[in-house]
Design an enzyme around this catalytic site. Structure first.
Site, PDB file in Angstrom:
ATOM      1  N   GLY A 227       0.826  -1.200   0.000  1.00  0.00           N
ATOM      2  CA  GLY A 227       0.000   0.000   0.000  1.00  0.00           C
ATOM      3  C   GLY A 227       0.861   1.250   0.000  1.00  0.00           C
ATOM      4  O   GLY A 227       2.009   1.231  -0.461  1.00  0.00           O
ATOM      5  N   SER A 228       0.334   2.324   0.539  1.00  0.00           N
ATOM      6  CA  SER A 228       1.012   3.610   0.486  1.00  0.00           C
ATOM      7  C   SER A 228       2.201   3.671   1.429  1.00  0.00           C
ATOM      8  O   SER A 228       2.258   2.967   2.442  1.00  0.00           O
ATOM      9  CB  SER A 228       0.032   4.736   0.830  1.00  0.00           C
ATOM     10  OG  SER A 228      -0.250   4.735   2.225  1.00  0.00           O
ATOM     11  N   GLU A 247       5.643  -3.358   0.898  1.00  0.00           N
ATOM     12  CA  GLU A 247       5.785  -3.012  -0.518  1.00  0.00           C
ATOM     13  C   GLU A 247       4.970  -1.746  -0.723  1.00  0.00           C
ATOM     14  O   GLU A 247       3.743  -1.771  -0.694  1.00  0.00           O
ATOM     15  CB  GLU A 247       5.289  -4.168  -1.391  1.00  0.00           C
ATOM     16  CG  GLU A 247       5.783  -4.101  -2.825  1.00  0.00           C
ATOM     17  CD  GLU A 247       4.892  -3.254  -3.700  1.00  0.00           C
ATOM     18  OE1 GLU A 247       5.247  -2.074  -3.942  1.00  0.00           O
ATOM     19  OE2 GLU A 247       3.852  -3.754  -4.121  1.00  0.00           O
ATOM     20  N   LEU A 248       5.681  -0.619  -0.930  1.00  0.00           N
ATOM     21  CA  LEU A 248       5.048   0.686  -0.804  1.00  0.00           C
ATOM     22  C   LEU A 248       5.049   1.440  -2.134  1.00  0.00           C
ATOM     23  O   LEU A 248       5.017   0.844  -3.195  1.00  0.00           O
ATOM     24  CB  LEU A 248       5.757   1.464   0.310  1.00  0.00           C
ATOM     25  CG  LEU A 248       5.889   0.698   1.641  1.00  0.00           C
ATOM     26  CD1 LEU A 248       6.661   1.523   2.667  1.00  0.00           C
ATOM     27  CD2 LEU A 248       4.524   0.296   2.189  1.00  0.00           C
ATOM     28  N   CYS A 282       2.016   0.133  -8.655  1.00  0.00           N
ATOM     29  CA  CYS A 282       3.174   0.831  -8.091  1.00  0.00           C
ATOM     30  C   CYS A 282       4.348   0.869  -9.061  1.00  0.00           C
ATOM     31  O   CYS A 282       5.213   1.735  -8.947  1.00  0.00           O
ATOM     32  CB  CYS A 282       3.591   0.209  -6.757  1.00  0.00           C
ATOM     33  SG  CYS A 282       3.709  -1.575  -6.801  1.00  0.00           S
ATOM     34  N   GLU A 376       3.669  10.451  -6.405  1.00  0.00           N
ATOM     35  CA  GLU A 376       3.210   9.289  -7.163  1.00  0.00           C
ATOM     36  C   GLU A 376       1.837   9.576  -7.753  1.00  0.00           C
ATOM     37  O   GLU A 376       0.878   9.845  -7.022  1.00  0.00           O
ATOM     38  CB  GLU A 376       3.155   8.058  -6.266  1.00  0.00           C
ATOM     39  CG  GLU A 376       2.735   6.790  -6.995  1.00  0.00           C
ATOM     40  CD  GLU A 376       2.736   5.568  -6.096  1.00  0.00           C
ATOM     41  OE1 GLU A 376       2.861   4.445  -6.633  1.00  0.00           O
ATOM     42  OE2 GLU A 376       2.625   5.721  -4.862  1.00  0.00           O
TER      43      GLU A 376
END
Length: 475
Positions: A227-228, A247-248, A282, A376
């Site tokens: 996520g963020s 996992e960002l 992402c 982003e």
């Protein structure tokens, strides 16, 4: 109107507290999500904590269950594709690709369940250790709390729960509240494949409440989150000394060098990496750095490829770019495009909006200080930059706070190795885009893109504990 309930100890769990699930293309209510209560979360964690003692599974059992679940998952392909169309706004192709990849991930995880174990350590290599040897023993870490995103509601779940189960851990899953249904299908498939009820639980609801409760509870021995970056940082603080896999976010870049082969295949791959899932990946390309020598050739061809994409209703099999996840997300991306253009960026194509759909957009002249450059985008927008030498593009890419993945199109081995050694990214794809992931590979980021590794062979090790057994004998 359909209902999505939790899964506690293998049974559906209703709740008086509910929230709407929207159809992302029509932006209308399609279903109701039952939000897990504190008691539900407590029961799930309590049951998961004793799973290994009350319902033990050998590595053979775990591998067999994962293989059977993969086969059963294929039978639910149409159902899962439809769920993703409604809840995520995915096109038919994107939805089916998610299922195909999840099947592969589960099969890879099954292989790792069989391989799960330690290794010998050559203690005899040290002085005065003639009669000494070492063996590492791998053991499950305990309970894995898996918190997954809306933009990969099948395969990312598989990447969390597959390795977790392969390593002998029980799982409590909290899918994204926007896309809850596929998580239930995966749980039900695992139960049908023979997984005991204590080993897998699904709790639904917002991350701020249900997700936070999972993270705060010490019975969650390992937190796997996608996520963020802001949420990942909060999870990391809350987890304390417990292990996390985060996992960002990312601002993913792809480089088109002066020797790049700019053909139909390369252009199609680049457009797909930029705009699939409406750019809500992402590793979606946000920046393309094009060498000045091929700038005109690439830009003209890329705009033609982008303009030919079929955009709109994800139920149309021809559609390649569907809606964003919400009207709020669409508002944000639209505002960022307008801000960039108002601040001097050139709109080359796209930029228009209809409902929750934004036409694939290409900008040029985006500069620092614009949100589209600094943050982003997570939408169907690509910014084209020109560069003249490799040092310049390396500095540009490394200047972002993120470090997930990049791509470079080149046939110059020196250039490829130079970029691989100097770019601060977890993965560099040569003659591929930043979004060229294969599920068997290690996958993780640097800097604000997080830490920990996905990919079944690598995640299994991270989701386990290791004890060294030191043996000494006399003779």
């Amino acid at each position: 109107m359909y209902e999505v309930t939790g899964r506690i100890n293998g049974k559906a769990r209703e709740s008086a507290n509910r929230m709407p699930i929207s159809d992302k293309f029509t932006d209308t209510v399609a279903g109701q999500l039952h939000i897990a209560s504190e008691a539900d979360i407590d029961e799930a964690l309590s049951s998961a904590s004793v799973a290994r003692t009350e319902a033990p599974l050998t590595s053979h059992d775990r591998a067999d269950i994962l293989r059977k679940a993969a086969r059963l998952l294929a039978d639910h392909s149409d159902e899962l594709a439809e769920q993703q169309r409604v809840e995520a706004g995915f096109t038919v192709a994107d939805g089916r690709r998610e299922v195909d990849r999840a099947i592969e991930t589960m099969l890879l995880s099954a292989d790792e369940a069989i391989r799960f174990g330690g290794e010998s350590v050559p203690l005899g290599s040290a002085p005065n250790t003639k009669n000494r040897m070492g063996i590492t023993i791998r053991k499950p870490i305990g309970v894995v709390a898996a918190i997954t995103p809306f933009n990969s509601p099948v395969n990312t779940i598989a990447h969390k729960i597959g390795p977790a189960l392969a390593a002998g851990n029980a799982v409590v899953l909290k899918p994204a509240e926007q896309t809850p249904s596929p998580g239930n299908v995966l749980a039900d498939v695992l139960f049908e494949a023979g997984l005991p009820a204590q080993w897998m639980h699904v709790v639904h609801g917002p991350g701020e409440t249900v997700g936070a409760a999972l993270v705060a509870d010490d019975r969650s021995d390992y937190i796997a989150f996608t996520g963020s970056t802001a949420t990942g940082a909060a999870i990391h603080r809350s987890a304390g000394l417990r292990k996390t896999q985060l996992e960002l976010g990312s601002i993913s870049c792809t480089v088109v060098a002066q020797d790049a082969v700019i053909d139909k295949g390369m252009l199609a791959n680049t457009a797909n990496a930029a705009f699939r899932k409406a750019g809500q990946v992402c590793t979606s390309i946000q920046r393309i750095y094009v060498h000045r020598d091929v700038e005109q050739q690439f830009t003209e061809a890329f705009l033609a490829t982008t303009g030919a994409l079929h955009v709109g209703d994800p139920s149309d099999s021809k559609t390649t770019v569907g809606p964003l996840i919400s009207s709020q997300a669409t508002d944000r991306v639209e505002a960022w495009i307008k801000e960039a253009v108002a601040s001097g960026a050139e709109l080359l194509i796209g930029g228009t909006r209809e409902g929750t759909v934004i036409q694939p957009t290409v900008l040029r002249g985006v500069k620092p200080g614009m949100k589209m450059h600094d943050l982003e985008a997570f939408g169907p927008v690509v910014c084209i930059y020109t560069y003249e030498n490799d040092n310049e593009v390396i500095d540009e890419i490394n200047s972002t706070p993120y470090g997930l993945a990049s791509g470079v199109f080149t046939h110059n081995l020196d250039r490829a190795l130079n970029l691989a050694n100097r770019l601060d990214v977890g993965t560099l794809h040569v003659n591929g885009t930043s979004s060229s992931r294969v599920d068997i590979m290690p996958y993780g980021g640097l800097k604000a893109s997080g830490h920990g590794i996905e990919g079944p062979a690598y995640a299994v090790k991270d989701m386990s504990l290791e004890t060294l057994l030191s043996l000494e004998w006399t003779s």
